[in-house]
Design a protein around this motif. Sequence first.
Motif, PDB file in Angstrom:
ATOM      1  N   ASN A   1     -11.500   8.156   2.339  1.00  0.00           N
ATOM      2  CA  ASN A   1     -10.799   8.896   1.296  1.00  0.00           C
ATOM      3  C   ASN A   1     -11.776   9.785   0.506  1.00  0.00           C
TER       4      ASN A   1
ATOM      5  N   ALA B   1      -2.053   7.228   4.115  1.00  0.00           N
ATOM      6  CA  ALA B   1      -2.454   7.075   2.711  1.00  0.00           C
ATOM      7  C   ALA B   1      -2.871   5.632   2.430  1.00  0.00           C
ATOM      8  N   GLY B   2      -2.140   4.686   2.990  1.00  0.00           N
ATOM      9  CA  GLY B   2      -2.474   3.278   2.792  1.00  0.00           C
ATOM     10  C   GLY B   2      -3.838   2.939   3.365  1.00  0.00           C
TER      11      GLY B   2
ATOM     12  N   HIS C   1      -6.730  10.758  -2.097  1.00  0.00           N
ATOM     13  CA  HIS C   1      -5.413  10.968  -1.488  1.00  0.00           C
ATOM     14  C   HIS C   1      -4.561   9.700  -1.587  1.00  0.00           C
TER      15      HIS C   1
ATOM     16  N   GLU D   1      -3.419   0.359  -1.576  1.00  0.00           N
ATOM     17  CA  GLU D   1      -2.480   0.527  -0.458  1.00  0.00           C
ATOM     18  C   GLU D   1      -1.193  -0.262  -0.638  1.00  0.00           C
TER      19      GLU D   1
ATOM     20  N   ALA E   1       0.349   6.004  -2.834  1.00  0.00           N
ATOM     21  CA  ALA E   1       0.238   5.269  -1.563  1.00  0.00           C
ATOM     22  C   ALA E   1       0.916   3.908  -1.665  1.00  0.00           C
TER      23      ALA E   1
ATOM     24  N   LEU F   1      -6.352   5.063   3.817  1.00  0.00           N
ATOM     25  CA  LEU F   1      -7.361   5.716   2.981  1.00  0.00           C
ATOM     26  C   LEU F   1      -7.556   4.958   1.668  1.00  0.00           C
ATOM     27  N   GLN F   2      -6.514   4.304   1.184  1.00  0.00           N
ATOM     28  CA  GLN F   2      -6.583   3.546  -0.070  1.00  0.00           C
ATOM     29  C   GLN F   2      -6.948   2.091   0.163  1.00  0.00           C
TER      30      GLN F   2
END
Lengths: 224, 224, 224, 224, 224, 224, 224, 224
Positions: free
Chosen positions: D190, E177-178, H168, H142, H174, E180-181
């Motif tokens: 990220n 997104a999940g 992001h 996430e 997310a 990346l997070q």
Amino acid sequence: TRRGVPEAILAEGKTAEEAATLAVAAVRSTGRAILTRAADDHVSAVVDALDDAVAFDRDDRARTLVAHAPDFDPPDLSATVGVATGGTSDAEAAGEAAVILEEMGATVTRVEDVGVAHLGRVLDHLDTLRDADVLIVAAGREGALPTVVAGLVDTPVIGLPVSTGYGHGGAGEAALAGMLQSCTVISTVNVDAGFIAGAQAGLVARAVSDARTETDEPTGADDA
Amino acid sequence: TRRGVPEAILAEGKTAEEAATLAVAAVRSTGRAILTRAADDHVSAVVDALDDAVAFDRDDRARTLVAHAPDFDPPDLSATVGVATGGTSDAEAAGEAAVILEEMGATVTRVEDVGVAHLGRVLDHLDTLRDADVLIVAAGREGALPTVVAGLVDTPVIGLPVSTGYGHGGAGEAALAGMLQSCTVISTVNVDAGFIAGAQAGLVARAVSDARTETDEPTGADDA
Amino acid sequence: TRRGVPEAILAEGKTAEEAATLAVAAVRSTGRAILTRAADDHVSAVVDALDDAVAFDRDDRARTLVAHAPDFDPPDLSATVGVATGGTSDAEAAGEAAVILEEMGATVTRVEDVGVAHLGRVLDHLDTLRDADVLIVAAGREGALPTVVAGLVDTPVIGLPVSTGYGHGGAGEAALAGMLQSCTVISTVNVDAGFIAGAQAGLVARAVSDARTETDEPTGADDA
Amino acid sequence: TRRGVPEAILAEGKTAEEAATLAVAAVRSTGRAILTRAADDHVSAVVDALDDAVAFDRDDRARTLVAHAPDFDPPDLSATVGVATGGTSDAEAAGEAAVILEEMGATVTRVEDVGVAHLGRVLDHLDTLRDADVLIVAAGREGALPTVVAGLVDTPVIGLPVSTGYGHGGAGEAALAGMLQSCTVISTVNVDAGFIAGAQAGLVARAVSDARTETDEPTGADDA
Amino acid sequence: TRRGVPEAILAEGKTAEEAATLAVAAVRSTGRAILTRAADDHVSAVVDALDDAVAFDRDDRARTLVAHAPDFDPPDLSATVGVATGGTSDAEAAGEAAVILEEMGATVTRVEDVGVAHLGRVLDHLDTLRDADVLIVAAGREGALPTVVAGLVDTPVIGLPVSTGYGHGGAGEAALAGMLQSCTVISTVNVDAGFIAGAQAGLVARAVSDARTETDEPTGADDA
Amino acid sequence: TRRGVPEAILAEGKTAEEAATLAVAAVRSTGRAILTRAADDHVSAVVDALDDAVAFDRDDRARTLVAHAPDFDPPDLSATVGVATGGTSDAEAAGEAAVILEEMGATVTRVEDVGVAHLGRVLDHLDTLRDADVLIVAAGREGALPTVVAGLVDTPVIGLPVSTGYGHGGAGEAALAGMLQSCTVISTVNVDAGFIAGAQAGLVARAVSDARTETDEPTGADDA
Amino acid sequence: TRRGVPEAILAEGKTAEEAATLAVAAVRSTGRAILTRAADDHVSAVVDALDDAVAFDRDDRARTLVAHAPDFDPPDLSATVGVATGGTSDAEAAGEAAVILEEMGATVTRVEDVGVAHLGRVLDHLDTLRDADVLIVAAGREGALPTVVAGLVDTPVIGLPVSTGYGHGGAGEAALAGMLQSCTVISTVNVDAGFIAGAQAGLVARAVSDARTETDEPTGADDA
Amino acid sequence: TRRGVPEAILAEGKTAEEAATLAVAAVRSTGRAILTRAADDHVSAVVDALDDAVAFDRDDRARTLVAHAPDFDPPDLSATVGVATGGTSDAEAAGEAAVILEEMGATVTRVEDVGVAHLGRVLDHLDTLRDADVLIVAAGREGALPTVVAGLVDTPVIGLPVSTGYGHGGAGEAALAGMLQSCTVISTVNVDAGFIAGAQAGLVARAVSDARTETDEPTGADDA
Ligand SMILES: Nc1ncnc2c1ncn2[C@@H]1O[C@H](COP(=O)(O)O)[C@@H](O)[C@H]1O
Ligand SMILES: Nc1ncnc2c1ncn2[C@@H]1O[C@H](COP(=O)(O)O)[C@@H](O)[C@H]1O
Ligand SMILES: Nc1ncnc2c1ncn2[C@@H]1O[C@H](COP(=O)(O)O)[C@@H](O)[C@H]1O
Ligand SMILES: Nc1ncnc2c1ncn2[C@@H]1O[C@H](COP(=O)(O)O)[C@@H](O)[C@H]1O
Ligand SMILES: [Mg+2]
Ligand SMILES: [Mg+2]
Ligand SMILES: [Mg+2]
Ligand SMILES: [Mg+2]
Ligand SMILES: [Mg+2]
Ligand SMILES: [Mg+2]
Ligand SMILES: [Mg+2]
Ligand SMILES: [Mg+2]
């Protein structure tokens, strides 16, 4: 009819049979049916399902079908709405608006192909634009036409963004955002929402018409 | 200088000390330093750090600072760039572009406050706009000005979207999308990217200037 | 022709008949018709509708069709535009740009398959890239090619993002955003906007050509 | 430590006291504390709260603080990780990665200021980049550097997008999208996730180191 | 082959003929062709175009086709890559990764249908997952599987988001997104980018294999 | 005044001095100044800069300041505009609209705190809402109030989305999208655009007023 | 069955054969198969593949197919769930929810066509809505119906956004955002997620039913 | 109190005085005031403004303040709600939910720091989670925790996404998207909407409590 706004049947997403059933019911209860976003098979099904005495008006570019029962008594407003477009791709949404306006009884004047890249043509039609009681201005791509027109007239302008344009801001999103950000005074409706633009202009036209024809009624009286 | 584009120091996000160190280095190696997005403390630190013989030019609205060593020999182009703005909020980005253009040696003509809602003012300045070799047109909100101007001139137009406007499409996004969707021919740069707009127009001006002054050199020869 | 930019008919979204009608009108009034995003049925309809004396040029990869009346007198510019692509998927947009440039009278040099992942090939073509008066660099996926090229040449670069790439940032959005964020100096056009990139480069080429061929005309004179 | 990845305390969003409490607990239980995104007040509070015998290492640009108890036995890997940056604004995220890598026992080699607009500098450092077992390449704006590097080396590359850049695609979104769309082979983390990039490279480095030092252990044996 | 990563032909978006031409060229120059996202007509055209002596391997779920010339000498790595999926919809992307890994010479172990909603199945396969040198974990919908797996193993994990799921966050955006997070340490690739995930894991496997088999070579030596 | 819409000075983003200079100029040329989004320091500076004979009207919740020169002759319309709000957080935008309407000469009736979660209150005020010639309905969060009101009246409704609400769809985006998607007939303006909503309603009110007071003028005559 | 939630087979995206295989397996192991988003060819294939003694229930509008083995013993809850819709386009998602609820053993009461633009119809059904233990309220376009209903009842309301509506906020995004921003108390599920809404309401119904029928069991005892 | 949901005053965005006025009114009319997102100055102002006999309960982490008049008779439900969090950053939203639940009379059990990266801790608390009648599971980054928990219990789960995480998908987007895409059965509320999650769980708890304590009342009877 709620609010003097004629009920319309959004044909897109419905089968021909569903559209026909709804149209028959509408003609039976209100003397009229209006279909928007109607494909040819919707039209055939509706025409087949309805009585031979019903009068039909199909507008190919606007993709509408209007059906009037023999005894239908159309409304009549003492007000004019101008409908302007920037190019041929705006014809469907603008046409849908015009059909609704006519069904609401307004006088509709059309001004076509007056794009912001050809200002001369806008200026040529200024008198027509200024003579209306309210204006709908449809535009795709960057959607600047309502802003340019609103800077030149004294009339309320309703912006109608159209889903032309490819790439970033395509599908009408740039046009909508541009109208919401307009540095003049306009209100707007959703992308391709010709029905809403037409009905909203029709409500304004009716308010103007009521005012024009009222004699000693109290201000803003509810005539529903 | 790479590509004839002067190196600039983006002061924003740097401490005053960092900016001063970079400015001293730039003056030492190239005879010049250009700071963009410079706050007052950046300016003080740079002025303090540099020799008294250095000539400074601070532009408050453009938020730039230019420093020239005594022996700096400024470039000079035989070409004119017009920089037009729709309103006072476009002044910072447009001013940044103008400073870069002047540092590249172009003649800059400014046309201010010619918004799309006041077409008369655009038409008043048509001669000035047409006399330029290339145009930068800055606009915020719906960003329609470059489209309107490009419809009236014969000159390449570079759109410079500006981060005015609140709500949906604010922060310059509607202006950028509108320029990318323009129904005329323009290219664009990022939101508030006055430096890029100026440098790109400067590269075009240099190509024109080279063509204007070349005698029998081969077409498109690389003069770097 | 407005601004020396030839009018083009965007065939996509039009029926073959509509395209043919517009093409006949264009040939009649200007001696030329240019169709972009033309499918085979558009092409057949246009060829059928036009006189046998008309000369056609169909470019399959660019999806364009050009028609010249027998007496059409093509413009001729004294300027060169380079058109570079990163891969075969960039061919359509880049080809559209090249066709427009040729119709504007520019000399077009093509440099193909010079992706950022194979820097050697970029370096091999550096002389060709440097010899142009202005460059269009098309790139999809991450869109880094215009940035890499602009770092190596002294020429104005117009980035043309292409709608390749799947997943996040697909449909050309990553390429467009990357070009707008470029750490070099470039301007950009919308995703797949080959026509706009070509016409904008053509306007720059015309400004350069005018400068190259002018004798004692005043700077930036409007030749429209 | 889970997975050989040292626990880190994300100081941002915590009070100085909370950070200090967590750091004391970490030193007590593992002999070490690592703070990321630590402001000066976090640092002071942690230093005050810990024993005088603890050794501190504050990295201002990386915004990290590392504390080692006197008896802490640092890990040591037989593997090298290269960390490359495009510009000074990438220093914080890249520095965070480097600190984590060092705490995991890897040898870290730094290559700084090798932007895509200055390819020469990238080529100058090719040997250093090729000598690493795994690379982290940090880049902001259009984020093209990892793609360019990955095209030149034989080593796994982890892209680290950085939140530089203003306007459309700013805050690192263009860089992230560009890395995900890369036309070479890279994986990514990220925006600004220096800790994750460092720890992931560290896990690869550990796998390589284990392989390098293993004698006759079964393939991929779990040493946790 | 660049970087030991075999070139692959992305069949989707290409005609069968284009794919066949590229495949013939690839087999001729490298002894091998790999097609990804290949439909049945691509496969037929390629098989027809190539010599009878060529050996084909079609994987329907992975939508790949591999062609080996008789004299092709496949690479062989001394490293294992685990490929885990959450459900059957992840099979295409994961399969594409597995094919690339096999072509790079890695040993591939598959672990299927280990969704986060059925933790028992994840725990059942823990030994297999821990035995790999590097893991690819594919997941659609909320994309939580790589996070859960990474919390249980000591191995580098590459997340592969898959375009399942409808509504908000559909098309793989929530999964990406999940990842990346993720609150564990993973790197990720773009949605459905099985080829990239496989090649990146292959580069790590090769680094591990090189380390495992190297004797007294210098650390990180470039074997390209 | 263009279009009968009074010019307003958007104080936000301007220094107190800039606002004062613009206000002095406005009073001098038109007898009136209207400031929107005015903080207390803007107000003080304007009051100080203007003549003692000027009459001021500061509305704290609307954040407006109106200044009338002694000889200013306010317009007067024979039309009523209703302004309804869902909660206290809608007061600023709605108040801005009301101030503009009063300056345009309309009669303004306010209906406050009629949220969709408390339908009883909406029904209580139905007569007031129906008595207006045109309605502005402000709403934040999910923005459903204009839809509910429009379903109950016969009057044109202009939706005014307000930037309340946190999380997904916050900052007024859910309210705007909801109004654009309304299943009744409304037009809308941008988030927090009280000035635009007020001016657009004022233009409608003026059209109604003109119609109400016209005697035998031609339909839609331009009275500018 | 996990959590008392029956497993369902999402037919969309699967071939008829795949669906049939999964259905046969489900009937064999649990005595029941439920297909959602099932097209006619899925239905035929499943009916063909299963034993003649299996009882089928196809719901065309809900696009579901339920198959019960002769010995299947359906669950039965002592709780009622109300399912309300704003219009015919909400029928598919709402129907899917109702089928799942019936399979979980709840009593389902349907309230149809109670749109926010016709509040009268909502008020007419208030008793039915209040009599349920939990409510699912489906709505497309602006999605305001759950908010309006929740303001009138004392029952937990689960909002089910539906993918009707075109233009900005279309595809159910405005409805979802509006429900998340609701100024009343509701929870929500993803767009068109009728299965999830139904199963979640079923879990609540089961909790209520368990409470209603429990005698002296401990509070919240796990009956799985 | 509407729906048994206590009215709460959202202090954020209000001045201390406004909050105090509303709190005094609430205590006067209902015997109770609840402030959410209350800063210290809100708390002081409310405490000052209210009678000394009022009992206060300030929760710093939840940022709430509850005030009970001496004669306030708190509700009492025969139902338990579990509130689980993944980490310390989830404490504010989860705490807000817990306070509302307690004010609604539910028994609240807290399970803290059970992140998906540490599955062991989730499994340790399984009995507590299973003993609740309904669960709220808060998670940032996430947002996978509600999915993992819902796969392990038989209880309705309400997901509460929290605005942790940078880059992001940050700001809770997310987490929200992941919960909406969950491959288990959960419903969700907006990001950081602890009040909504608590009140919705409270409504379910009340339905369960009513069922538990009802004797021969009709099913689903409205007790408002
Ligand atoms: N083209 C249109 N755009 C937006 N709304 C429409 C359109 N046509 C009909 N409507 C509205 O949609 C409602 C009918 O929706 P439906 O029940 O889906 O046919 C009518 O009451 C109209 O108010
Ligand atoms: N491929 C294209 N992309 C963008 N604009 C185009 C393209 N082709 C033609 N145009 C422009 O679109 C206009 C024609 O639009 P239309 O009236 O819709 O055919 C022409 O005046 C051109 O300026
Ligand atoms: N800069 C960072 N970025 C992302 N994750 C981090 C960072 N620093 C620490 N962490 C992770 O976040 C966890 C600490 O989170 P917290 O409990 O909020 O302090 C650690 O276990 C690390 O895995
Ligand atoms: N933290 C919160 N999040 C969402 N809604 C809240 C919150 N606190 C209070 N509310 C709701 O907001 C309403 C009060 O809004 P206001 O009039 O702006 O104070 C109450 O009726 C509650 O239903
Ligand atoms: Mg247009
Ligand atoms: Mg502007
Ligand atoms: Mg490319
Ligand atoms: Mg960079
Ligand atoms: Mg999955
Ligand atoms: Mg509201
Ligand atoms: Mg609805
Ligand atoms: Mg979490």
